[in-house]
Design a protein around this motif. Structure first.
Motif, short mmCIF file in Angstrom:
data_model
loop_
_atom_site.label_atom_id
_atom_site.label_comp_id
_atom_site.label_asym_id
_atom_site.label_seq_id
_atom_site.Cartn_x
_atom_site.Cartn_y
_atom_site.Cartn_z
N LEU A 165 -14.22 28.43 39.79
CA LEU A 165 -14.60 29.84 40.26
C LEU A 165 -14.20 30.04 41.66
O LEU A 165 -14.37 28.99 42.48
CB LEU A 165 -16.08 29.95 40.42
N SER A 166 -13.42 31.16 41.80
CA SER A 166 -13.31 31.75 43.27
C SER A 166 -13.53 32.93 43.51
O SER A 166 -13.78 33.80 42.80
CB SER A 166 -11.55 31.65 43.56
N TYR A 172 -15.25 28.01 44.92
CA TYR A 172 -16.96 27.93 45.02
C TYR A 172 -17.26 26.80 44.24
O TYR A 172 -18.66 26.51 44.03
CB TYR A 172 -17.58 29.28 45.06
N GLY A 173 -16.61 26.31 43.27
CA GLY A 173 -16.96 25.40 42.36
C GLY A 173 -16.44 25.41 40.92
O GLY A 173 -15.34 26.20 40.89
N ILE A 222 -25.23 32.88 39.04
CA ILE A 222 -25.00 33.51 40.36
C ILE A 222 -24.98 35.08 40.35
O ILE A 222 -24.46 35.69 39.43
CB ILE A 222 -23.64 33.07 40.68
N VAL A 223 -25.85 35.69 41.29
CA VAL A 223 -25.62 37.12 41.37
C VAL A 223 -24.88 37.44 42.63
O VAL A 223 -25.13 36.97 43.84
CB VAL A 223 -27.08 37.54 41.56
N SER A 231 -12.69 35.37 40.58
CA SER A 231 -11.43 34.84 39.94
C SER A 231 -11.86 33.65 39.41
O SER A 231 -12.41 32.72 39.62
CB SER A 231 -10.10 34.38 40.89
N LEU A 232 -11.49 33.65 37.94
CA LEU A 232 -11.87 32.48 36.92
C LEU A 232 -10.75 31.88 36.56
O LEU A 232 -9.69 32.42 35.62
CB LEU A 232 -12.60 33.11 35.70
N HIS A 233 -10.33 30.64 37.03
CA HIS A 233 -9.00 29.83 36.76
C HIS A 233 -9.42 28.82 35.74
O HIS A 233 -10.09 27.92 35.96
CB HIS A 233 -8.57 28.86 37.73
N VAL A 234 -8.64 29.13 34.53
CA VAL A 234 -8.76 27.85 33.41
C VAL A 234 -8.03 26.60 33.83
O VAL A 234 -6.94 26.37 34.03
CB VAL A 234 -7.90 28.60 32.16
#
Length: 326
Positions: A165-166, A172-173, A222-223, A231-234
């Motif tokens: 997660l970005s 961010y994790g 997370i809100v 951004s969701l990186h696989v």
């Protein structure tokens, strides 16, 4: 939705459920429109479900020519109608030909009255936000706009989804589990809630991210603010990821692919004729999600025509007597 100046959009658009019988509602709409010289058009893909007097056109022409849109179906049809005009929002009226609808407000029996109120400008507009996606994959997204949610899930029953997660270009994790749900406030009562995420008021400008069956990494919701870029990186150790948007299959992502999401807060205009009735329906929805309502609050949800003598008091008295006898 009266006839506009000839230089601008003048037509009333119809979007219909792919299988429900909506013929009576279509007839009501065409009769109403004919009496006011308002053209009615549909989409080419619905040609087989519309009468000959309703001309059908390709989607790009449909969007350009309509001044308003009527969705005949359930919430799924309504969401599709809203996605269809997201680049040029027009008022969308939902007519419920499904089961318990929460976006659609009008029933076929009240459609004539609803059309009369539209002519009289006796309605309000409820603005809906959506999530807009971009993807780095060579395989394009079939649907890149979601008014409820984007779900990134494993396709089979083995392996795990692993996603980094970005937020606003800062890492961010990561998530590792069965799926990740990214939802709008309106979509927060769907899969997000089922996965343990929070219910967010539709008036809030927010994005919610909730992991499903997390095994490692981030394990809570997370809100975020509506202006945050997600951004969701696989990750390299992830199984292939199926992307589902508002209940429809959109794409399959492979390790290395990135799905980026942003919020468009003013993406759709939903017609509301009775804000109180719609709010009551929302309360029913929340009660179905096991949120606690007191007995008298539940009784208030009974339509007036079903109440003895038009009041909930006889029902309340019986309920109080039952409680006293326990």
């Amino acid at each position: 939705m009266e006839k506009a100046d000839a230089a601008g959009p003048t037509a009333l658009g119809l979007v219909v459920h792919p299988s429900a019988d909506v013929r009576d509602s279509v007839r009501t709409i065409t009769d109403w429109a004919t009496s006011r010289s308002v053209p009615v058009i549909g989409r080419d893909q619905d040609a087989g479900r519309l009468p000959p007097e309703v001309a059908t056109v390709p989607d790009d022409q449909f969007r350009a020519r309509i001044k308003g849109l009527v969705s005949l179906g359930g919430d799924g049809t309504m969401l599709g109608a809203m996605r269809l005009v997201v680049d040029r929002p027009v008022p969308v009226l939902g007519v419920n030909h499904g089961n318990l609808g929460f976006l659609v407000e009008v029933t076929p029996a009240t459609l004539e009255d609803a059309l009369a109120r539209l002519v009289a400008d006796d309605y309000t507009i409820e603005t809906h936000g959506c999530l807009v996606a971009e993807c780095s994959s060579v395989r394009p997204l079939r649907t890149d706009v979601g008014f409820n949610d984007f779900i990134l899930a494993r396709q089979g029953r083995t392996g795990t989804v692993s996603i980094d997660l970005s937020l606003n270009d800062q890492q961010y994790g990561y998530y590792r589990g069965d799926a990740v749900v990214v939802s709008t406030p309106n979509g927060s009562t769907a899969y997000n809630y089922a996965a343990g995420g929070p219910i967010v008021s539709p008036s809030a400008a927010a994005i919610v991210i909730t992991p499903v069956a997390p095994m490692a990494g981030i394990n809570r919701s997370i809100v975020l603010g509506a202006g945050d870029r997600v951004s969701l990186h696989v990750a390299a150790d992830s199984v292939p990821v199926a992307v589902n948007v508002d209940g429809t299959a959109s794409a399959e992502l492979a390790p290395g692919d990135v799905l980026s999401l942003r919020m468009d807060e003013d993406a759709a205009q939903v017609v509301r004729l009775a804000a109180g009735t719609h709010a009551n329906r929302s309360r029913i929805k929340l009660s179905l999600l096991d949120l606690p309502l007191r007995r008298d609050q539940l009784l208030e949800l009974i339509p007036e025509e079903l109440r003895p003598n038009g009041s909930v008091q006889p029902i309340q008295d019986r309920a109080d007597a039952e409680d006293a006898g326990r």
